[in-house]
Design a protein around this motif. Structure first.
Motif, PDB file in Angstrom:
ATOM      1  N   LYS A  48     -10.848  52.244   3.856  1.00  0.00           N
ATOM      2  CA  LYS A  48     -11.217  53.650   3.707  1.00  0.00           C
ATOM      3  C   LYS A  48     -10.123  54.425   2.985  1.00  0.00           C
ATOM      4  N   TYR A  49     -10.510  55.528   2.372  1.00  0.00           N
ATOM      5  CA  TYR A  49      -9.585  56.371   1.635  1.00  0.00           C
ATOM      6  C   TYR A  49      -8.449  56.857   2.530  1.00  0.00           C
ATOM      7  N   MET A  50      -7.277  56.964   1.918  1.00  0.00           N
ATOM      8  CA  MET A  50      -6.091  57.447   2.601  1.00  0.00           C
ATOM      9  C   MET A  50      -5.344  58.420   1.691  1.00  0.00           C
ATOM     10  N   GLY A  51      -4.407  59.170   2.269  1.00  0.00           N
ATOM     11  CA  GLY A  51      -3.492  59.995   1.506  1.00  0.00           C
ATOM     12  C   GLY A  51      -4.161  60.937   0.528  1.00  0.00           C
ATOM     13  N   ALA A  52      -3.688  60.907  -0.713  1.00  0.00           N
ATOM     14  CA  ALA A  52      -4.183  61.824  -1.740  1.00  0.00           C
ATOM     15  C   ALA A  52      -5.658  61.631  -2.032  1.00  0.00           C
ATOM     16  N   ASP A  53      -6.203  60.457  -1.774  1.00  0.00           N
ATOM     17  CA  ASP A  53      -7.623  60.228  -2.019  1.00  0.00           C
ATOM     18  C   ASP A  53      -8.504  61.064  -1.096  1.00  0.00           C
ATOM     19  N   LEU A  54      -7.938  61.560   0.013  1.00  0.00           N
ATOM     20  CA  LEU A  54      -8.711  62.400   0.928  1.00  0.00           C
ATOM     21  C   LEU A  54      -8.959  63.786   0.349  1.00  0.00           C
ATOM     22  N   LEU A  55      -8.258  64.139  -0.715  1.00  0.00           N
ATOM     23  CA  LEU A  55      -8.473  65.452  -1.322  1.00  0.00           C
ATOM     24  C   LEU A  55      -9.906  65.613  -1.812  1.00  0.00           C
ATOM     25  N   ALA A  56     -10.551  64.508  -2.122  1.00  0.00           N
ATOM     26  CA  ALA A  56     -11.947  64.561  -2.566  1.00  0.00           C
ATOM     27  C   ALA A  56     -12.923  64.485  -1.397  1.00  0.00           C
ATOM     28  N   LYS A  57     -12.397  64.381  -0.172  1.00  0.00           N
ATOM     29  CA  LYS A  57     -13.236  64.252   1.027  1.00  0.00           C
ATOM     30  C   LYS A  57     -12.813  65.313   2.040  1.00  0.00           C
ATOM     31  N   PRO A  58     -13.278  66.553   1.873  1.00  0.00           N
ATOM     32  CA  PRO A  58     -12.802  67.644   2.741  1.00  0.00           C
ATOM     33  C   PRO A  58     -13.077  67.432   4.220  1.00  0.00           C
ATOM     34  N   GLY A  59     -14.179  66.766   4.558  1.00  0.00           N
ATOM     35  CA  GLY A  59     -14.459  66.524   5.972  1.00  0.00           C
ATOM     36  C   GLY A  59     -13.480  65.543   6.580  1.00  0.00           C
ATOM     37  N   ALA A  60     -13.140  64.495   5.829  1.00  0.00           N
ATOM     38  CA  ALA A  60     -12.248  63.464   6.340  1.00  0.00           C
ATOM     39  C   ALA A  60     -10.812  63.951   6.461  1.00  0.00           C
ATOM     40  N   ARG A  61     -10.415  64.905   5.624  1.00  0.00           N
ATOM     41  CA  ARG A  61      -9.029  65.369   5.688  1.00  0.00           C
ATOM     42  C   ARG A  61      -8.861  66.564   6.622  1.00  0.00           C
ATOM     43  N   HIS A  62      -9.909  66.883   7.398  1.00  0.00           N
ATOM     44  CA  HIS A  62      -9.812  67.994   8.341  1.00  0.00           C
ATOM     45  C   HIS A  62      -8.642  67.769   9.292  1.00  0.00           C
ATOM     46  N   GLY A  63      -7.728  68.726   9.334  1.00  0.00           N
ATOM     47  CA  GLY A  63      -6.555  68.608  10.189  1.00  0.00           C
ATOM     48  C   GLY A  63      -5.369  67.947   9.509  1.00  0.00           C
ATOM     49  N   PHE A  64      -5.544  67.446   8.287  1.00  0.00           N
ATOM     50  CA  PHE A  64      -4.458  66.811   7.554  1.00  0.00           C
ATOM     51  C   PHE A  64      -3.984  67.725   6.422  1.00  0.00           C
ATOM     52  N   ASP A  65      -2.700  67.907   6.338  1.00  0.00           N
ATOM     53  CA  ASP A  65      -2.099  68.636   5.224  1.00  0.00           C
ATOM     54  C   ASP A  65      -1.640  67.584   4.225  1.00  0.00           C
ATOM     55  N   VAL A  66      -2.470  67.293   3.238  1.00  0.00           N
ATOM     56  CA  VAL A  66      -2.177  66.196   2.318  1.00  0.00           C
ATOM     57  C   VAL A  66      -0.888  66.429   1.536  1.00  0.00           C
ATOM     58  N   PRO A  67      -0.641  67.614   0.959  1.00  0.00           N
ATOM     59  CA  PRO A  67       0.643  67.814   0.262  1.00  0.00           C
ATOM     60  C   PRO A  67       1.852  67.570   1.170  1.00  0.00           C
ATOM     61  N   GLN A  68       1.782  68.037   2.421  1.00  0.00           N
ATOM     62  CA  GLN A  68       2.884  67.787   3.351  1.00  0.00           C
ATOM     63  C   GLN A  68       3.015  66.297   3.648  1.00  0.00           C
ATOM     64  N   MET A  69       1.867  65.614   3.752  1.00  0.00           N
ATOM     65  CA  MET A  69       1.881  64.174   3.983  1.00  0.00           C
ATOM     66  C   MET A  69       2.609  63.458   2.847  1.00  0.00           C
ATOM     67  N   LEU A  70       2.348  63.886   1.621  1.00  0.00           N
ATOM     68  CA  LEU A  70       2.989  63.250   0.465  1.00  0.00           C
ATOM     69  C   LEU A  70       4.472  63.583   0.402  1.00  0.00           C
ATOM     70  N   ARG A  71       4.854  64.801   0.802  1.00  0.00           N
ATOM     71  CA  ARG A  71       6.282  65.140   0.822  1.00  0.00           C
ATOM     72  C   ARG A  71       7.028  64.251   1.818  1.00  0.00           C
ATOM     73  N   ARG A  72       6.399  63.943   2.925  1.00  0.00           N
ATOM     74  CA  ARG A  72       7.022  63.042   3.892  1.00  0.00           C
ATOM     75  C   ARG A  72       7.102  61.623   3.327  1.00  0.00           C
ATOM     76  N   ALA A  73       6.053  61.218   2.619  1.00  0.00           N
ATOM     77  CA  ALA A  73       6.035  59.875   2.036  1.00  0.00           C
ATOM     78  C   ALA A  73       7.063  59.733   0.918  1.00  0.00           C
ATOM     79  N   ASP A  74       7.502  60.834   0.337  1.00  0.00           N
ATOM     80  CA  ASP A  74       8.548  60.770  -0.688  1.00  0.00           C
ATOM     81  C   ASP A  74       9.848  60.187  -0.141  1.00  0.00           C
ATOM     82  N   ARG A  75       9.998  60.151   1.169  1.00  0.00           N
ATOM     83  CA  ARG A  75      11.218  59.593   1.773  1.00  0.00           C
ATOM     84  C   ARG A  75      11.172  58.075   1.856  1.00  0.00           C
ATOM     85  N   TRP A  76       9.985  57.473   1.645  1.00  0.00           N
ATOM     86  CA  TRP A  76       9.891  56.014   1.747  1.00  0.00           C
ATOM     87  C   TRP A  76      10.701  55.360   0.625  1.00  0.00           C
TER      88      TRP A  76
END
Length: 746
Positions: A457-485
């Motif tokens: 299933k879609y994860m991360g930035a791909d959820l931007l095209a699925k507004p229902g699935a990303r409910h409760g997720f701040d995708v930009p913040q998620m990516l900023r955290r992933a920048d530390r990987w």
């Protein structure tokens, strides 16, 4: 004579009635009659009832000549009932799958008690809620029966008609009938509970209690809510005639006052202009029925309210309530200030510790939001203790999971002072989810992200095209955290492409395989036998593991795709059904809807709480899943996999998927329960085609899984060892973007 008579009063519910009737008539247990009472409904409800009755002779319809209200309609149905037990169901609610089978089993186990109480879940117009407040009480009862005199706490169970099964002869013997008006449930419920000699409980959600946005009488403000007073007057008039029930009067007075004060506080019931009159009615009731010895006052504000009834007029009561609300607001403000001060101090401590050198021999681990020592991080930690013992590992674990830690595991709890010190000093950060955004990455630290399996299933930035699935997720913040990987571990080229697309960040993909899957590659049969013994599964049984995932098209994520009890029965003798829920569903209502009850009854095994899913897979012979990433791991065992994809279209539309699992499956695909049952009944689930599909799937999606993933991570990233022998053969193909030398440079 049927076992159950289910009475359904019907009035102005044409939009919900079909769902209600389907939930009853579709039950796996069929020894029942349904008596639907058309209370002169002005909409199309009567026609719907006749339509259903024409095709199912278990349903009888009573068309009343005039409207008599909910209580009168129940009484009319009761007069026609012939079952051993009577159940009432409101026509805008619904039964959960398997309820009647569970009720029948519990009645048999408890020797046909007078009353059986079961649980419910509130289904709001915007989504399903959580377990009821009665869940713990129901669970505590176990298989014992009791009377209220010995167990008065059970008077706190929800006082409605539809969460109980009444022995019909008990109901008739005591002349129990519903009075007209609102709150008709209360006097019958309390009267029956104190009269019953044997009450049993079933810790199972049996009713979807619909919370309608409009149209519910109990949520329509007005003078009709004053009906509560004559209803309780009727109850206490009954008690006056029964001196043998004097012991119950103090208990029932407390319950009556609690109910009245609850109604008074609800703005959707008592209008502000009527509150003074309503309060005075409560005081009058209190004065008339106060026993000489008083009654037990509850703790907290409710007890204070009941004390005020003895002397305080409405103005004094309203002032006391207003003062309480002000104090609560002030206390909440003080707590927020204290929390912010504590957080500021801890951030300062983290900043101070970050000025100290990194500890090259310190690694910090976390898995699945700090829930314990599991997954890929656990496999890496175990291997590091073996081949890099100079690297000290510390786990971040929530307080409620500390007791379950393996012996000898050093740990910190999130937010503690030592937690911030460890996070600031550790050279290696290993996690399968993101770390909190408040933690800054230090130069020289190595962040290893393991993920939680290969993605379908879609994860991360791909959820931007699925507004229902990303409910409760701040995708930009998620990516900023992933920048530390620094490194993202992958099991195959598909996972590498998906993660780089889902997380367009600064990490390097590392083709190591999934460390937690090392135990699955070339797994010895003995380990599976040990797990079976621990789970109580006969050694000669075929173990069917069912692992459903969550759905994004329904709030809460849980959707029952089929009746688990029916599937367990259809598998037949010599089979054990083991169920493993998605971790996000483990603490919701999913288990209360039937799974926990079926586990207690021995119908199946609930393995949701098993800490290591790898053990559960090793103990099984075949996996049935829908769209869980577990299928990619299970393929390594070279055991059959069945994909149950009856809602693939809805799942793919709401969540999104990186490929069509129904066209590229690791085994046979079923698109209905009938097909699923046939696959097992016919033996097709383990035929040659299943083996061919599984082999091709493993080759396409698990290229780097060779059983050495954890060792590879420790040697390359923690020990800095060189050597192409550490790399899986597939890594040396054209287009590889990672060289061992690049890893050693760190």
């Amino acid at each position: 004579m049927p076992r159950f008579s289910i009475i359904v009063p019907v009035y102005k519910v044409q939009g919900f009635l079909r769902e209600c009737l389907d939930s009853v008539l579709g039950q796996s247990y069929g020894d029942f009659e349904v008596i639907a009472v058309d209370d002169r409904s002005p909409d199309g409800s009567g026609a719907i009832l006749d339509e259903y009755a024409a095709r199912d002779d278990r349903l009888r319809v009573l068309h009343l000549p005039e409207n008599v209200g909910l209580g009168g309609a129940r009484n009319a149905g009761l007069a026609q009932a012939a079952g051993d037990y009577v159940l009432f169901l409101d026509s805008d609610d619904a039964y959960t799958p398997g309820l009647l089978a569970a009720v029948a089993a519990r009645l048999a186990a408890t020797g046909d008690p007078d009353i059986l109480v079961f649980d419910h879940v509130r289904t709001h117009w915007w989504g399903r809620g959580g377990r009821s407040e009665a869940a713990d009480l129901l669970a505590a009862a176990g298989l014992e029966t009791f009377g209220i005199r010995q167990s008065p706490q059970y008077l706190n169970l929800f006082l409605v008609a539809w969460n109980k099964a009444y022995r019909r002869s008990f109901f008739q013997e005591h002349g129990l009938r519903y009075a007209p008006g609102l709150y008709e449930d209360a006097p019958v419920t309390y009267r029956s509970m104190v009269l019953a000699e044997r009450i049993a409980c079933l810790d199972r959600i049996g009713v979807e209690y619909r919370q309608r946005r409009q149209g519910a009488i109990t949520k329509t403000p007005g003078r009709r809510h004053f009906d509560i007073f004559p209803q309780y007057e009727g109850l206490f008039a009954f008690l006056e005639q029964r001196p043998d029930l004097d012991w119950a009067r103090p208990l029932l007075l407390e319950r009556a006052l609690d109910h009245m004060l609850f109604v008074l506080a609800r703005e959707d019931r008592v209008r502000p202009a009527d509150r003074g009159d309503f309060y005075r009615e409560i005081r009058s009731f209190h004065r008339r029925h106060l026993p000489e010895g008083g009654f037990p006052l509850p703790d907290g504000w409710r007890g204070a309210e009941m004390r005020l009834l003895a002397s305080a007029p409405y103005a004094s009561y309203a002032a006391a309530r207003g003062l309480r609300d002000l104090r609560a607001a002030a206390l909440g403000g003080q707590r927020r200030v204290a929390k912010r001060a504590s957080e500021t101090a801890l951030r300062g401590w983290y900043a101070a510790q970050s000025k100290r050198p990194l500890d090259p021999h310190l690694a910090v681990y976390s898995a699945t939001h700090h829930r314990g020592v599991t997954g890929d991080p656990a496999a890496i930690h175990e291997k590091a203790r073996e081949i890099a013992p100079h690297i000290r590992g510390v786990w971040v674990v929530r307080e409620d999971a500390v007791d379950a830690l393996p012996p000898g595991v050093d740990h910190v709890t999130p937010g503690s002072r030592r937690y911030h010190e460890v996070m600031a000093r550790a050279t290696y950060w290993v996690n399968n989810v993101n770390w909190p955004g408040t933690l800054a990455k230090r130069p020289g630290s190595v962040h290893i992200h393991t993920h939680q399996g290969t993605p379908l299933k879609y994860m991360g930035a791909d959820l931007l095209a699925k507004p229902g699935a990303r409910h409760g997720f701040d995708v930009p913040q998620m990516l900023r955290r992933a920048d530390r990987w620094d490194y993202s571990l992958v099991a195959g080229l598909h996972a590498e492409r998906a993660w780089e697309r889902a997380y367009p960040c600064h990490f390097t993909s590392l083709r190591t395989g999934s460390p937690r899957n090392d135990v699955l590659v070339g797994a010895e049969p003995g380990r599976g036998r040990e797990v079976r013994e621990r789970l109580g599964i006969p050694a000669d049984h075929t173990v069917v593991l069912y692992a459903p995932t969550r759905r994004d098209y329904r709030r809460g994520g849980h959707v029952d795709r089929f009746d688990l009890a029916r599937f367990a029965a259809d598998l037949g003798p010599g089979h054990t059904l083991v169920v493993r829920l998605h971790p996000s569903l483990a603490v919701g209502v999913a288990r209360g809807l039937g799974l926990s009850d079926l586990h207690r009854r021995g119908v199946l095994v609930d393995a949701t709480d098993e800490p290591h899913v790898e053990d559960v897979m090793l103990a099984s012979d075949v996996l049935v899943t829908d769209y869980s990433a577990l299928m990619f791991d299970y393929a390594l065992l070279d055991r059959p996999i069945v994909v149950h994809a009856d809602d693939w279209g809805a799942f793919a539309a709401s969540r999104g998927a990186y490929f069509d699992i129904t066209a590229d499956a690791p085994g046979h695909v079923s698109r209905s329960y009938r097909e699923l049952a046939w696959l097992f009944a016919s033996g097709t689930w383990q035929d040659g085609e299943a083996a061919r599909l599984r082999s091709g799937f493993r080759e396409r999606y698990c290229e780097f899984e060779d059983g050495r993933a954890a060792e590879r991570v420790v040697r390359l990233l923690m020990l800095g060892e060189r050597g192409g022998a550490l790399l899986p053969a597939a890594r040396r193909t054209e287009g590889v973007r990672i060289r061992p030398e690049a890893l050693i440079e760190r």
